[in-house]
Design an enzyme around this catalytic site. Structure first.
Site, PDB file in Angstrom:
ATOM      1  N   PHE A   1       0.854  -1.186   0.000  1.00  0.00           N
ATOM      2  CA  PHE A   1       0.000   0.000   0.000  1.00  0.00           C
ATOM      3  C   PHE A   1       0.895   1.242   0.000  1.00  0.00           C
ATOM      4  O   PHE A   1       1.800   1.353   0.832  1.00  0.00           O
ATOM      5  CB  PHE A   1      -0.937  -0.007   1.204  1.00  0.00           C
ATOM      6  CG  PHE A   1      -2.010   1.037   1.099  1.00  0.00           C
ATOM      7  CD1 PHE A   1      -3.121   0.829   0.307  1.00  0.00           C
ATOM      8  CD2 PHE A   1      -1.888   2.243   1.762  1.00  0.00           C
ATOM      9  CE1 PHE A   1      -4.114   1.800   0.194  1.00  0.00           C
ATOM     10  CE2 PHE A   1      -2.873   3.231   1.647  1.00  0.00           C
ATOM     11  CZ  PHE A   1      -3.984   3.000   0.860  1.00  0.00           C
TER      12      PHE A   1
ATOM     13  N   ARG B   1     -12.573  -4.048  -7.727  1.00  0.00           N
ATOM     14  CA  ARG B   1     -12.411  -4.648  -6.398  1.00  0.00           C
ATOM     15  C   ARG B   1     -13.758  -4.673  -5.672  1.00  0.00           C
ATOM     16  O   ARG B   1     -14.518  -3.707  -5.728  1.00  0.00           O
ATOM     17  CB  ARG B   1     -11.399  -3.804  -5.616  1.00  0.00           C
ATOM     18  CG  ARG B   1     -11.000  -4.377  -4.278  1.00  0.00           C
ATOM     19  CD  ARG B   1      -9.918  -3.543  -3.648  1.00  0.00           C
ATOM     20  NE  ARG B   1     -10.437  -2.259  -3.186  1.00  0.00           N
ATOM     21  CZ  ARG B   1      -9.859  -1.503  -2.241  1.00  0.00           C
ATOM     22  NH1 ARG B   1      -8.723  -1.902  -1.692  1.00  0.00           N
ATOM     23  NH2 ARG B   1     -10.381  -0.360  -1.871  1.00  0.00           N
TER      24      ARG B   1
HETATM   25  C1  LIG Z   1      -6.499   2.134   3.931  1.00  0.00           C
HETATM   26  C2  LIG Z   1      -5.083   1.811   4.221  1.00  0.00           C
HETATM   27  C3  LIG Z   1      -4.274   2.716   4.891  1.00  0.00           C
HETATM   28  C4  LIG Z   1      -4.845   4.052   5.275  1.00  0.00           C
HETATM   29  O1  LIG Z   1      -3.964   4.939   5.806  1.00  0.00           O
HETATM   30  P1  LIG Z   1      -4.503   6.322   6.440  1.00  0.00           P
HETATM   31  O2  LIG Z   1      -3.264   7.049   6.709  1.00  0.00           O
HETATM   32  O3  LIG Z   1      -5.254   5.974   7.691  1.00  0.00           O
HETATM   33  O4  LIG Z   1      -5.372   6.972   5.425  1.00  0.00           O
HETATM   34  C5  LIG Z   1      -2.969   2.341   5.183  1.00  0.00           C
HETATM   35  N1  LIG Z   1      -2.495   1.126   4.815  1.00  0.00           N
HETATM   36  C6  LIG Z   1      -3.259   0.235   4.156  1.00  0.00           C
HETATM   37  C7  LIG Z   1      -2.715  -1.100   3.789  1.00  0.00           C
HETATM   38  C8  LIG Z   1      -4.566   0.557   3.816  1.00  0.00           C
HETATM   39  O5  LIG Z   1      -5.317  -0.310   3.151  1.00  0.00           O
END
Ligand SMILES: *Cc1c(COP(=O)(O)O)cnc(C)c1O
Length: 398
Positions: free
Chosen positions: A115, A357
């Site tokens: 991510f 998705r």
């Molecule tokens: C949704 C998500 C986030 C979100 O991060 P924020 O900083 O809270 O917006 C982080 N890591 C993963 C793997 C996610 O799916």
């Protein structure tokens, strides 16, 4: 037959009639209890008790109290989880603390396609610590890449796009054998599948409040520090509410004992009221049962796609046991097809460059929802309805 019937908690959520909502892995729907909790907090607490609420309604203890409600969903012990900040900020806090604790090691190991925010936050950390290296290795080679330079293994447990699941127990053991710490991002795991941080001897973790936990848009995130590390690791964001005695107002920073040192600023009480109500929907549920219901629904969905949508290619593991609680398919015009689907009241999302998705959330989804979603999708693909001009207009959030 599972212990949790798909859709059994549907009436606990506001969901528009006729909508099939397959995006609870991106923004969970509004729990009825959250609406009540927010009006109670605004009218009775903020409205009547004002600042006295920090003590009288224990606002000040909310981050730890709600952390302890998350704990059973992730296999944490009481006192190991706290709610604060966003996932992004928590990744930074924990990764920075971990590399400081592993002197002489300069590598943070992760995978390409993780991510993005997890990787971006490490890039930012590298600006402060130019000696660090972010090493990205394909998942098959991950265990072998753990050498004596690795300080931290940073992985997302369930992949946000494909839903592939890492073997947390095996990789944590491999990291420990190499002398490294582990930081697991549970954003697509918590509230979706069982997680056993204690059983895996995981060191550190972060996770998201607004996805499967249904905590509301931009809900605060959580972080976990195993008890055995709590004395040694210190947050680089040493804010006053992580201080041992914030109301002494002393000039120098002294970290609180336990998990509280990972707090930074003042807790966002409106948002926390919603998150706490979202978590209360999990009370009394077994994550094994919820995950079994999810596998049943997602297998039904995938088998029906195989039969009726030959244009789509599954990019998630075909074995339901090897994935989290969402499924993704490749289609060259995935964006357009998803817009056409949303137009017909079936809401999933698009992940660049070409993935459709679908989040499968058994708290409020049923077999009928699965069938209707696939049948609508098949019709759109078969008829070419997605080719209408208006479906190609890209919005800011996809
Ligand atoms: C949704 C998500 C986030 C979100 O991060 P924020 O900083 O809270 O917006 C982080 N890591 C993963 C793997 C996610 O799916």
């Amino acid at each position: 037959m599972t212990g949790f019937a798909p859709g059994a908690r549907r009436d606990r959520f506001f969901l528009p009639e006729g909508l099939v909502y397959l995006d609870g892995n991106s923004l969970g729907p509004l729990p009825r209890g959250a609406k009540t909790a927010i009006s109670h907090l605004t009218e009775k607490e903020w409205g009547e008790t004002l600042i006295g609420s920090w003590n009288e309604h224990d606002w000040i203890g909310a981050p730890e109290r709600i952390g302890d409600k998350i704990a059973p969903l992730i296999g944490a012990r009481p006192g190991e989880t706290v709610v604060s900040d966003s996932v992004s900020v928590n990744v930074f806090k924990l990764a920075a603390a971990a590399v400081l604790a592993r002197t002489g090691r300069r590598v943070i190991l992760s995978e390409p396609g993780n991510f993005p925010t997890d990787l971006y936050m490490i890039e930012g950390l590298k600006r402060l610590r130019p000696d660090l290296e972010l090493r990205l290795v394909e998942r098959g080679a991950m265990a072998d890449a753990l050498d004596e330079d690795v300080a931290l293994l940073l992985l997302t447990h369930v992949h946000y796009k494909t839903a592939e699941v890492f073997d947390m127990a095996a990789l944590t053991a491999a990291a420990h054998a190499a002398g490294a710490l582990t930081l697991w991002d549970l954003s697509h795991s918590v509230g979706a599948i069982p997680v056993d941080l204690s059983g895996c001897e995981a060191d550190l973790a972060v996770g998201c409040g607004y996805k499967y936990l249904n905590g509301g848009p931009g809900a605060p995130a959580f972080l976990y520090v195993a008890e055995r590390h709590q004395g040694a690791l210190v947050s680089p964001l040493s804010g006053w509410l992580g201080h041992a005695a914030p109301f002494d107002f002393s000039d120098d920073y002294r970290p609180a004992a336990g998990i509280s040192r990972w707090r930074a600023g003042t807790p966002p009480m409106l948002a926390l009221a919603a998150l706490e109500a979202g978590l209360d929907e999990f009370a009394g549920l077994s994550m094994d049962d919820v995950a079994a219901a999810s596998r049943e629904l997602s297998d039904r969905f995938v088998q029906r796609v195989y039969r009726t949508c030959p244009q789509l290619e599954l990019i998630s593991p075909p074995d339901p046991a090897a994935r989290g609680s969402h499924v993704s398919f490749r289609f060259p015009q995935a964006y357009e097809a998803m817009q056409a689907l949303i137009d017909r009241q079936v809401v999933g999302d698009f992940r660049a460059p070409d993935a459709m998705r679908f989040g499968i959330t058994p708290l409020y989804l049923t077999e009928t929802d699965m069938d209707r979603a696939v049948d609508t999708l098949a019709d759109i693909l078969e008829s070419g309805a997605w080719q209408q001009e208006r479906y190609s207009v890209r919005q800011a959030v996809t």
